[in-house]
Design a protein around this motif. Structure first.
Motif, PDB file in Angstrom:
ATOM      1  N   ASP A 253       0.211  -2.333  -0.253  1.00 43.20           N
ATOM      2  CA  ASP A 253       1.618  -2.701  -0.072  1.00 43.20           C
ATOM      3  C   ASP A 253       2.459  -1.617  -0.725  1.00 43.20           C
ATOM      4  O   ASP A 253       2.082  -1.078  -1.767  1.00 43.20           O
ATOM      5  CB  ASP A 253       1.912  -4.057  -0.726  1.00 43.20           C
ATOM      6  CG  ASP A 253       3.316  -4.575  -0.382  1.00 43.20           C
ATOM      7  OD1 ASP A 253       3.923  -4.058   0.575  1.00 43.20           O
ATOM      8  OD2 ASP A 253       3.799  -5.485  -1.071  1.00 43.20           O
TER       9      ASP A 253
ATOM     10  N   GLN B 107      -2.614 -11.613   0.041  1.00 44.95           N
ATOM     11  CA  GLN B 107      -1.222 -11.267   0.288  1.00 44.95           C
ATOM     12  C   GLN B 107      -0.357 -11.498  -0.952  1.00 44.95           C
ATOM     13  O   GLN B 107       0.453 -10.653  -1.329  1.00 44.95           O
ATOM     14  CB  GLN B 107      -0.657 -12.067   1.452  1.00 44.95           C
ATOM     15  CG  GLN B 107       0.767 -11.659   1.804  1.00 44.95           C
ATOM     16  CD  GLN B 107       1.444 -12.623   2.757  1.00 44.95           C
ATOM     17  OE1 GLN B 107       0.974 -13.735   2.949  1.00 44.95           O
ATOM     18  NE2 GLN B 107       2.538 -12.201   3.359  1.00 44.95           N
TER      19      GLN B 107
ATOM     20  N   CYS C  30      -6.380  -4.078   0.068  1.00 42.69           N
ATOM     21  CA  CYS C  30      -5.097  -4.344   0.715  1.00 42.69           C
ATOM     22  C   CYS C  30      -4.007  -3.509   0.053  1.00 42.69           C
ATOM     23  O   CYS C  30      -3.946  -3.409  -1.174  1.00 42.69           O
ATOM     24  CB  CYS C  30      -4.749  -5.828   0.617  1.00 42.69           C
ATOM     25  SG  CYS C  30      -3.222  -6.281   1.475  1.00 42.69           S
TER      26      CYS C  30
ATOM     27  N   ASP D   9      -0.237  -5.005   4.296  1.00 41.90           N
ATOM     28  CA  ASP D   9       0.748  -6.079   4.184  1.00 41.90           C
ATOM     29  C   ASP D   9       1.966  -5.697   5.018  1.00 41.90           C
ATOM     30  O   ASP D   9       3.078  -5.586   4.532  1.00 41.90           O
ATOM     31  CB  ASP D   9       1.133  -6.305   2.726  1.00 41.90           C
ATOM     32  CG  ASP D   9       1.998  -7.549   2.550  1.00 41.90           C
ATOM     33  OD1 ASP D   9       1.787  -8.513   3.295  1.00 41.90           O
ATOM     34  OD2 ASP D   9       2.895  -7.536   1.700  1.00 41.90           O
TER      35      ASP D   9
ATOM     36  N   THR E  17       1.662 -16.255   4.972  1.00 38.03           N
ATOM     37  CA  THR E  17       0.535 -15.811   5.781  1.00 38.03           C
ATOM     38  C   THR E  17       0.369 -16.701   7.009  1.00 38.03           C
ATOM     39  O   THR E  17       0.376 -17.930   6.906  1.00 38.03           O
ATOM     40  CB  THR E  17      -0.763 -15.849   4.951  1.00 38.03           C
ATOM     41  OG1 THR E  17      -0.574 -15.082   3.762  1.00 38.03           O
ATOM     42  CG2 THR E  17      -1.928 -15.267   5.726  1.00 38.03           C
TER      43      THR E  17
ATOM     44  N   HIS F 218       1.349  -8.386  -3.249  1.00 36.31           N
ATOM     45  CA  HIS F 218       2.810  -8.408  -3.394  1.00 36.31           C
ATOM     46  C   HIS F 218       3.188  -8.473  -4.877  1.00 36.31           C
ATOM     47  O   HIS F 218       4.066  -7.732  -5.334  1.00 36.31           O
ATOM     48  CB  HIS F 218       3.380  -9.606  -2.642  1.00 36.31           C
ATOM     49  CG  HIS F 218       4.877  -9.653  -2.649  1.00 36.31           C
ATOM     50  ND1 HIS F 218       5.657  -8.758  -1.951  1.00 36.31           N
ATOM     51  CD2 HIS F 218       5.742 -10.479  -3.289  1.00 36.31           C
ATOM     52  CE1 HIS F 218       6.941  -9.033  -2.147  1.00 36.31           C
ATOM     53  NE2 HIS F 218       7.012 -10.071  -2.963  1.00 36.31           N
TER      54      HIS F 218
END
Length: 220
Positions: free
Chosen positions: A8, A140, A6, A78, A111, A144
């Motif tokens: 970001d 998530q 993932c 994200d 989420t 972050h």
């Protein structure tokens, strides 16, 4: 998917642009595989161009080093449709076919589901408190946290270096040495004269101590 990555890219008004990638394998974070990226080719706040850059760098390296064996089963963004499109463009240029989805968030930035599809992107709700929801929520939160921490570290380092630049006789090597020893500008400013002398030598340490205290007095 057993291997999920993932991305970001938290960039605040284009300052200190960075991106981060977290990796989950078999539902658990694989922190040794996390990666940080300084944005190199993009000027100003352009999330999509930044995403294309880091995805290209990440998977070109994996493809070259491991022959494709270390590639993920799923890539998460994200962000929304624009970031998904940027990731897909980068993958297409590399000749890679990896599924890409986006994390949907509610108005409180929590989420709420997934964006996924081939021709069109559809919002897929995920049942709250299900194992899938908990995993997505964890991913998530982790990406972050990791990205924001890196951004703050980079910004703090730049600000510290900027203030040290104001002191005559403090060059890049001296700044690096001081930050390596003391860790932050605050600790450098709080250091005693003997502590600075131990790092820089008697003459340079004394001069830096005097300059720091003169700067502090001028700011009062």
């Amino acid at each position: 998917p057993l291997h999920i990555e993932c991305f970001d890219n938290p960039n605040i008004q284009g300052s200190d642009p960075v991106a981060a990638c977290v990796v989950f394998k078999r539902g658990r974070p694989s922190k040794k595989d996390y990666r940080k990226f300084n944005i190199r080719s993009v000027e100003g706040p352009d999330d999509y161009a930044s995403m294309r850059e880091v995805v290209t760098r990440r998977y070109r390296r994996l493809s070259e080093e491991a022959g494709g064996e270390g590639l993920p089963d799923l890539i998460l963004a994200d962000g929304g449709k624009g970031q998904i499109g940027a990731i897909r463009e980068a993958l297409a240029e590399l000749g890679l076919a990896i599924p890409v989805a986006g994390l949907v968030k509610d108005d409180r930035h929590r989420t709420a589901g997934l964006l996924f599809g081939t021709d069109t992107l559809d919002e897929i709700p995920v049942r709250h408190h299900s194992p899938t929801f908990r995993l997505l929520e964890q991913i998530q939160a982790e990406v972050h946290r990791f990205a924001i921490t890196f951004h703050r570290q980079k910004r703090s380092k730049r600000q510290t270096a900027s203030r040290l630049d104001q002191i005559a006789g403090v060059g890049e090597k001296t700044k690096s040495l001081l930050l390596q020893k003391f860790g932050s500008l605050k600790r450098i400013e709080e250091a005693t004269c003997p502590q600075l002398q131990a790092v820089l030598g008697t003459k340079r340490g004394t001069k830096l101590f005097e300059n720091l205290h003169q700067m502090a007095a001028n700011q009062e």
